[in-house]
Enzyme design. Structure first.
Site, PDB file in Angstrom:
ATOM      1  N   SER A 171      10.516  15.583  33.942  1.00  0.00           N
ATOM      2  CA  SER A 171       9.682  14.621  33.208  1.00  0.00           C
ATOM      3  C   SER A 171      10.543  13.649  32.422  1.00  0.00           C
ATOM      4  CB  SER A 171       8.740  15.358  32.255  1.00  0.00           C
ATOM      5  OG  SER A 171       8.151  14.423  31.366  1.00  0.00           O
ATOM      6  N   GLN A 173       9.327  11.456  30.561  1.00  0.00           N
ATOM      7  CA  GLN A 173       8.708  11.306  29.237  1.00  0.00           C
ATOM      8  C   GLN A 173       9.309  12.315  28.264  1.00  0.00           C
ATOM      9  OE1 GLN A 173       4.482  11.671  29.888  1.00  0.00           O
ATOM     10  NE2 GLN A 173       4.356   9.737  30.991  1.00  0.00           N
ATOM     11  N   ASP A 323       4.163   8.790  40.687  1.00  0.00           N
ATOM     12  CA  ASP A 323       2.911   8.041  40.511  1.00  0.00           C
ATOM     13  C   ASP A 323       2.420   7.423  41.825  1.00  0.00           C
ATOM     14  OD1 ASP A 323       2.938   8.632  37.822  1.00  0.00           O
ATOM     15  OD2 ASP A 323       3.940   6.770  37.256  1.00  0.00           O
ATOM     16  N   ARG A 400      -5.029   4.903  39.114  1.00  0.00           N
ATOM     17  CA  ARG A 400      -4.370   4.958  40.431  1.00  0.00           C
ATOM     18  C   ARG A 400      -5.283   5.573  41.489  1.00  0.00           C
ATOM     19  NH1 ARG A 400       0.410   2.908  38.890  1.00  0.00           N
ATOM     20  NH2 ARG A 400       1.355   3.801  37.025  1.00  0.00           N
TER      21      ARG A 400
HETATM   22  C1  S3P Z   1       6.931   7.877  32.983  1.00  0.00           C
HETATM   23  C2  S3P Z   1       7.234   9.099  33.510  1.00  0.00           C
HETATM   24  C3  S3P Z   1       6.365   9.810  34.464  1.00  0.00           C
HETATM   25  C4  S3P Z   1       5.323   8.884  35.088  1.00  0.00           C
HETATM   26  C5  S3P Z   1       4.663   8.009  34.054  1.00  0.00           C
HETATM   27  C6  S3P Z   1       5.710   7.141  33.382  1.00  0.00           C
HETATM   28  C7  S3P Z   1       7.856   7.255  32.018  1.00  0.00           C
HETATM   29  O1  S3P Z   1       5.701  10.840  33.784  1.00  0.00           O
HETATM   30  O2  S3P Z   1       4.328   9.645  35.751  1.00  0.00           O
HETATM   31  O3  S3P Z   1       3.690   7.171  34.643  1.00  0.00           O
HETATM   32  O4  S3P Z   1       7.715   6.049  31.737  1.00  0.00           O
HETATM   33  O5  S3P Z   1       8.763   7.949  31.530  1.00  0.00           O
HETATM   34  P1  S3P Z   1       6.353  12.303  33.555  1.00  0.00           P
HETATM   35  O6  S3P Z   1       7.469  12.169  32.610  1.00  0.00           O
HETATM   36  O7  S3P Z   1       5.235  13.144  33.003  1.00  0.00           O
HETATM   37  O8  S3P Z   1       6.771  12.737  34.920  1.00  0.00           O
END
Ligand code: S3P
Length: 445
Positions: A171, A173, A323, A400
């Site tokens: 992740s 994020q 995504d 999406r």
């Molecule tokens: C993102 C990370 C992804 C992605 C999200 C954007 C980011 O999520 O699905 O749309 O900008 O860091 P995850 O970190 O939960 O995989």
């Protein structure tokens, strides 16, 4: 009629060849980060091409609430005047639908001596926040939250100690939240990711003058950030979002006679898993004009109608296209043979359970679909026999899922109707107008 703010259902009908050249909206990941980093920095950050979608506008409002001056200058140009840190907001921070927004802001805000309460819409309130709260709590942040680690939650930040954290799930994020917290922690914060995820945070930290070390080791990628570094405002040109570009590109691949070019697409190798997979499926994709824009590779991508064949998508590719699986599932529906997507359990905790909703939508459109706990297996209708279509698709407010099924309807035998198009504006305002400009037949149901 424009796509933003729509509430009525939409129908997509089979259309003639799609033709034209379009620019996708700015990348969502880079846009959130530009605003957050700008607020953390000293001085002005000038942003060009910001995605003015609802998710990012929530982050802009949040950064104002944390004390930064954030101004829209028109035409996607924004200025953020940071004060070198965040201050306590006077009210609850509502991040809307945006998982990236809330998780990155939690990380950024945890480094400061403040309390803040966060919430979001129904979808965001059902998504797991434990994945960021756990490492941030180990660094010293304190949380009060609903059972299951859901929003709303209140965080008390400040006085953080650096952490070495191995990501339990791939992740970006979570990685970004820990690194942003690490900026204001004592010591060196280390994040180890067994599977590399999008690296916009690392790139942008450098763009704002921070030192970040990245080492590729046998057990994964190790990212080290020394605490106590300050950021300096900069200029950011936001590249086109490959996750949005995916919709017109796949629409062209499945609609006979089509040729569509999408300009200025972000081609960061940690975001191009879909293009690689489509090429393996036999897609006629041409990439030209590759250039560097603000530390990220960008290029123009042309898609021509192609006879696609089913493929096995390696699980290791998931982080580079997480995504894009919903729209890949649509491409798979038009392919000859079986497409197997495995190792995609993370899809279940996005804006909706995307494995379940794609399986339901494609089955309703007459396709043979097998759902696995962490996978999706689709038997395509074949290049010369489009899927039946003719379904009413439930999107559960997931942008999406909505856009993917509209693309399916553009080339299926019978029209496809989606229930809730308003949420498309979270990531792709103007989607319907852009697709119509290429020749799509999308109208209110
Ligand atoms: C993102 C990370 C992804 C992605 C999200 C954007 C980011 O999520 O699905 O749309 O900008 O860091 P995850 O970190 O939960 O995989």
């Amino acid at each position: 009629m424009s796509s933003s703010g729509q509430t009525a259902a939409l129908n997509a009908r089979r259309c003639g060849p799609l033709r034209g050249r379009v620019r996708p909206p700015g990348d969502k990941s880079v846009s959130h980060r530009a605003l957050i980093f700008g607020a953390l920095a000293y001085g002005d950050t000038e942003v060009e091409g910001l995605l003015e979608g609802e998710d990012v506008l929530r982050t802009a409002a949040a950064m104002r609430a944390f004390g930064a001056r954030v101004e829209a200058l028109g035409g996607g140009r924004w200025r953020v005047r940071g004060r070198g840190g965040l201050s306590e907001p006077a009210d609850v921070i509502d991040c809307g639908n945006a998982g990236t927004g809330v998780r990155l802001i939690l990380g950024a805000a945890s480094g400061f001596d403040l309390a803040a309460t966060f919430t979001g819409d129904e979808s965001l309130r059902s998504r797991p926040m434990n994945r960021v709260m756990k490492p941030l709590a180990e660094m010293g942040a304190r949380f009060l939250h609903r059972s299951g680690g859901r929003l709303p939650l209140t965080m008390r930040g400040g006085d953080l100690q650096a952490l070495e954290y191995r990501l339990p799930e791939p992740s970006a994020q979570v990685k970004s939240a820990v690194l942003l917290a690490g900026l204001n922690a004592r010591g060196d914060t280390v994040v180890i990711e067994p599977e590399p995820t999008r690296d916009h945070t690392e790139r942008m930290l450098r763009g704002f003058g921070a030192r970040v070390e990245v080492e590729d080791l046998p057990d994964g990628r190790r990212i080290t950030l020394a605490g106590g570094q300050s950021l300096t405002g900069t200029r950011i040109r936001v590249p086109g979002d490959p996750s949005s570009a995916a919709f017109p590109l796949v629409a062209a691949l499945i609609t006979p006679g089509s040729e569509v070019t999408v300009d200025g697409v972000l081609l960061n190798p940690l975001r191009t898993g879909l293009l690689t997979t489509l090429q393996e499926m036999g897609a006629d994709l041409a990439i030209s004009g590759v250039r560097d824009e603000g530390g990220e590779p960008v290029g123009d991508v042309t898609a021509r109608h192609s006879a696609l064949r089913g493929v096995d998508v390696p699980a290791a590719r998931a982080p580079s296209m997480i995504d894009e699986y919903p729209i890949l599932a649509v491409a798979a529906a038009f392919a000859e043979g079986v497409t197997r997507m495995r190792g995609i359990g993370e899809m279940r905790v996005k804006e909706s359970d995307r494995i379940a909703l794609m399986a339901a939508g494609l089955s309703a459109c007459g396709l043979a679909v097998e759902e696995e706990p962490e996978g999706l297996i689709i038997t395509g209708a074949g290049a010369n026999r489009p899927p039946v279509g003719g379904a009413d698709v439930v999107t559960r407010g997931d942008h999406r899922i909505a856009m993917s099924h509209l693309v399916l309807g553009m080339a299926a035998d019978s029209q496809v109707r989606i229930d809730e198009p308003g949420m498309i504006a979270t990531s792709f305002p103007g989607f319907v107008d852009l697709m119509r400009g290429l020749g799509a037949d999308i109208s209110a149901a």
